[in-house]
Design an enzyme around this catalytic site. Structure first.
Site, PDB file in Angstrom:
ATOM      1  N   SER A 183     -13.229  14.849  46.248  1.00  0.00           N
ATOM      2  CA  SER A 183     -12.685  14.094  45.125  1.00  0.00           C
ATOM      3  C   SER A 183     -11.247  13.669  45.402  1.00  0.00           C
ATOM      4  O   SER A 183     -10.506  14.350  46.108  1.00  0.00           O
ATOM      5  CB  SER A 183     -12.736  14.933  43.853  1.00  0.00           C
TER       6      SER A 183
ATOM      7  N   GLU B  27     -15.494  10.326  44.473  1.00  0.00           N
ATOM      8  CA  GLU B  27     -16.080  10.958  43.270  1.00  0.00           C
ATOM      9  C   GLU B  27     -15.492  10.435  41.958  1.00  0.00           C
ATOM     10  O   GLU B  27     -15.460  11.150  40.949  1.00  0.00           O
ATOM     11  CB  GLU B  27     -15.971  12.497  43.342  1.00  0.00           C
TER      12      GLU B  27
ATOM     13  N   ARG C  30      -8.679  26.555  28.622  1.00  0.00           N
ATOM     14  CA  ARG C  30      -9.693  25.754  29.302  1.00  0.00           C
ATOM     15  C   ARG C  30     -11.081  26.160  28.830  1.00  0.00           C
ATOM     16  O   ARG C  30     -11.467  27.324  28.981  1.00  0.00           O
ATOM     17  CB  ARG C  30      -9.620  25.959  30.823  1.00  0.00           C
TER      18      ARG C  30
ATOM     19  N   HIS D 210      -3.977  23.717  44.875  1.00  0.00           N
ATOM     20  CA  HIS D 210      -3.706  24.130  43.494  1.00  0.00           C
ATOM     21  C   HIS D 210      -2.232  24.036  43.158  1.00  0.00           C
ATOM     22  O   HIS D 210      -1.831  24.220  42.017  1.00  0.00           O
ATOM     23  CB  HIS D 210      -4.225  25.549  43.265  1.00  0.00           C
TER      24      HIS D 210
HETATM   25  N1  GLN Z   1     -16.563  17.958  46.274  1.00  0.00           N
HETATM   26  C1  GLN Z   1     -15.910  18.594  45.184  1.00  0.00           C
HETATM   27  C2  GLN Z   1     -14.520  18.002  45.000  1.00  0.00           C
HETATM   28  O1  GLN Z   1     -13.916  17.644  45.945  1.00  0.00           O
HETATM   29  C3  GLN Z   1     -15.785  20.081  45.392  1.00  0.00           C
HETATM   30  C4  GLN Z   1     -15.181  20.769  44.190  1.00  0.00           C
HETATM   31  C5  GLN Z   1     -15.181  22.262  44.264  1.00  0.00           C
HETATM   32  O2  GLN Z   1     -15.270  22.846  45.308  1.00  0.00           O
HETATM   33  N2  GLN Z   1     -15.071  22.936  43.153  1.00  0.00           N
HETATM   34  O3  GLN Z   1     -14.020  17.914  43.921  1.00  0.00           O
END
Ligand code: GLN
Ligand code: ZN
Length: 752
Positions: free
Chosen positions: A426, A477, A508, A687
């Site tokens: 994403s 995505e 959340r 993060h």
């Molecule tokens: N393909 C997803 C993304 O990149 C993977 C998300 C995840 O690992 N929680 O958002």
């Protein structure tokens, strides 16, 4: 025999997510703390009244929280790690939960095998100064509304410590002996308020290592008995296992057990249950959203009654109802046949009452007939899908195996430079992108207009990735709100609620999809966006799917067929998608399984059974791929040491993992296990908003080289980038690609 009803906690986020709204307003400075606390009061008083009106005899109180109940107890016991001691009051509480410039928040992790996250207490050796006033004030308020039906919920000392991180060399006996007098003070205060009983929640008793805590439990509960206040020792999420014989001897007046999971019924029959204790019968499943099947539940209940004739019983949900949404009746857009068999918190209260009345011999035939007819109407509404059932029956070993083994297929896969660079899937979900989806959902945008707008996003991201010099690209995505919801919405057999929020952590909340029927793919789900992206570049674009185990683990599952069968049904749908992506030209397909590990059962002896079908489900989804197709998987964690054999059995050509915060422990484990496939060892932490420097990334990669053969190493961030801003993503990826280039040059310059 005396039969009453009880609850062990209730959804605490407010019917209309009042707590979230108040919290976020408070954090952004738009709401005073008094107003925030007032919101919590209103939510809990509403909850109490709902339970009172439903007719529950013993109502658990005190579980409502501003953020997390484990944090609440840490706070009340004065277990404040040093870095937070400069703060006080609410500020301190929220800095512990969320951190602050330069001060790391407490670590967060899953509460047992639920999708709720608690804050992990950090325990140092220091004097504790406890303050229970907020809790006592709540209990007083509850007593005004509920009288002696108000039963305070307290997190037990052994569970609190079992879930904590202890400083090295700390003496656990010492901590226990410091905590005990504080608990005694609390219990004494509660006794003085006139409460009749206290629920001591000790779910740690169902963990595999609970036996090693025997002495701590005995010491603590023997001491508590001196207070002379009846205690209900509450356990849930699994059976007591080998601790059963000594747990039932602890000096408490009641023990609550989960009868929706594990073998507690067997234990009661084999070992008996003390006559002088009351049994809390957790029989209404607090972890799922289905109405009870009377013909399944009543026989179990009758068996308990027969085995324990004479013992007092409480009929209750299996755990706190915080794991289910508030009220199924509000889901007006769901078909009636489905809505009528859904049971959220309010409906579960009714079920508790119904079961208690049935057992006491009150005439509940009308209700029973009603529940049964709901189920039979539902069965007609959601019949078995013959085609998927047929496919499942004819599966054979070859369906779970790539046609060539890794070593043999490797050379036929797409050629890439050493240390190939990629991202996890994403890209930033900007407000522009979110607006697009919202407007499409509200039908303000036609499908054509929406897709055209998504395609612009895809085109921009492809162009950017080419400029940045990445080797394997992604489409970004942009069309997905959530990695499970996106697939669920396109598969038959999934339903979505409008108001079915449950707390994930703090403010959340999530709305888990409901699997209510056989899962069937009716059309390709991701092929269009893949094709758009691939048509714009010569570089390979990854097909991007969410794996079967993750889709299952993040949904409310059916209970009429096994989890394995549901995972396999989802896997078959994904298998067809993999084949279609391949046919559309995908050379690389990634199947994410971030929830594979968290689905592990609480007791170690059940791990292998779960892992066996979970890995099979992944294989069923992916093994259809031609040898030339490179299959990736991604997991957002790195604790693999204990399941490395299962990770190997996934037979993914490439696995990308989170590893930037774990000191490369995983890399060492992978190396020691002799893992031969390729690994994308997350080179920076997505993060955090901090942009990693090329130097830092290089350093991370050097550890990779020190541990694994170079040919096995990929270069990627440690998770998807959707929560980040472009202004963070672009420089980070630039530095990442640069680091890979520097490394390529330096290893080529070094004679091998
Ligand atoms: N393909 C997803 C993304 O990149 C993977 C998300 C995840 O690992 N929680 O958002
Ligand atoms: Zn991830």
């Amino acid at each position: 025999m005396q039969i009453q009803t009880a609850t062990l906690g209730y959804p605490r986020i407010g019917k209309n997510r009042e707590v979230k709204k108040a919290l976020e307003a408070f954090w952004s400075g738009k709401l005073e703390s008094e107003a925030l606390l007032q919101t919590i009061k209103e939510v809990e008083e509403t909850n109490w009244k709902i339970q009172l009106e439903a007719g529950i005899d013993k109502i658990g109180v005190g579980d409502t929280s501003l953020y997390d109940h484990v944090l609440d107890w840490m706070f009340r016991f004065g277990l404040i790690p040093e870095r937070f001691q400069q703060f006080s009051g609410l500020e301190c509480y929220f800095v512990m939960a969320r951190g602050k410039e330069g001060i790391a928040a407490l670590e967060m992790t899953k509460w047992f095998d639920t999708n709720y996250h608690y804050l992990v207490p950090e325990i140092a050796e220091k004097t504790l100064s406890a303050d229970f006033s907020d809790f006592l004030e709540r209990v007083c308020r509850a007593q005004k509304i509920l009288g002696n039906r108000a039963i305070p919920i307290v997190l037990g000392p052994c569970t609190l410590l079992r879930l904590s991180k202890l400083e090295p060399n700390i003496d656990i006996d010492k901590i226990v002996s410091k905590l005990i007098p504080l608990y005694i003070n609390l219990l004494t205060d509660l006794k003085n308020l006139g409460v009749e009983e206290v629920q001591m929640h000790e779910p740690a008793l169902v963990l595999g290592d609970a036996n090693s805590w025997k002495e701590h439990f005995q010491t603590a509960y023997n001491s508590f008995s001196s207070v002379g206040l009846p205690l209900n020792l509450v356990t849930y999420f699994d059976d007591l296992g080998e601790t059963y014989p000594w747990v039932i001897e602890l000096p408490v007046s009641a023990i609550s057990l989960d009868f929706t999971r594990g073998r507690n019924l067997e234990f009661i029959k084999n070992y008996g249950f003390p006559q002088d204790k009351r049994l809390g019968v957790g029989i209404v499943d607090a972890r799922n959203i289905w109405q009870i099947y009377p013909e399944k539940v009543l026989p179990i209940l009758q068996e308990i009654v027969l085995t324990l004739h004479g013992t007092s019983l409480h009929i209750q949900p299996s755990a706190s109802l915080q794991f289910v949404p508030d009220d199924a009746k509000r889901e007006k857009q769901l078909p009636l046949q489905l809505r009528n068999v859904l049971s959220f918190a309010e409906q579960k209260l009714q079920e508790v009452i119904f079961l208690a009345r049935t057992i006491t011999g009150e005439n509940t035939q009308v209700e029973q007939d009603f529940l049964e007819s709901n189920w039979s109407k539902f069965e007609q509404f959601s019949p078995a899908n013959q085609s998927v059932q047929g496919r499942l029956k004819t599966l054979n070993i070859a369906d779970f195996q790539r046609s060539l083994s890794y070593g043999l297929r490797l050379d036929s896969q797409i050629p890439l430079p050493l240390f190939p660079t990629t991202t996890i899937g994403s890209f930033p979900q900007t407000s522009e992108v979110r607006q697009l989806r919202v407007r499409y959902k509200r039908s303000e945008l036609s499908q054509e207009a929406y897709q055209a707008a998504i395609d612009v996003q895809i085109a921009d991201s492809i162009k950017l990735q080419e400029e940045l010099g990445l080797d394997v690209l992604v489409h970004g995505e942009f069309e997905r709100t959530d990695m499970v919801e996106f697939f669920g919405q396109q598969l038959s057999g999934f339903a979505f609620t409008e108001n079915g929020w449950v707390q994930s952590y703090g403010s959340r909340y999530v709305r888990p999809p409901i699997i209510y029927g056989d899962v069937v793919r009716t059309a390709p789900m991701t092929v269009r966006e893949f094709k758009v992206a691939q048509s714009l570049t010569e570089k390979p674009v990854k097909g991007m799917l969410t794996g079967p185990v993750t889709i299952l683990n993040w949904s409310y599952a059916r209970t009429d067929i096994s989890r394995q069968e549901q995972a396999f049904q989802i896997a078959l749908a994904l298998r067809d998608e993999v084949a279609d992506l391949e046919a559309a030209g995908a050379k690389v397909i990634q199947v994410d399984e971030p929830a594979l590990r968290e689905g592990l059962p609480l007791k170690h002896q059940r791990w292998s059974e779960y892992l066996s079908w979970a890995v099979d489900a992944f294989l069923l989804a992916t093994a259809v791929a031609q040898p030339q197709t490179q299959i990736h998987t991604h997991m957002c964690y790195c604790e693999f040491g204990d399941i490395i054999k299962d990770i190997e059995r996934l037979d993914a050509d490439v696995i990308s993992i989170e590893n930037s915060r774990s000191n490369n422990q995983t890399l060492r484990e992978i190396t020691e296990a002799g893992y031969t496939h390729q690994v994308g060892n997350g080179v920076y932490d997505i993060h955090s908003p901090v942009v990693p420097t090329t130097e830092q990334i290089l350093q991370q990669l050097q550890t990779g080289i020190a541990n694994l053969p170079m040919k096995q190493i990929w270069v990627n961030p440690d998770c998807g980038l959707k929560t980040r801003r472009w202004s963070e993503v672009i420089p980070s990826i630039k530095n990442m690609v640069e680091a890979a280039k520097v490394l390529r040059v330096s290893v080529n310059a070094t004679p091998k």
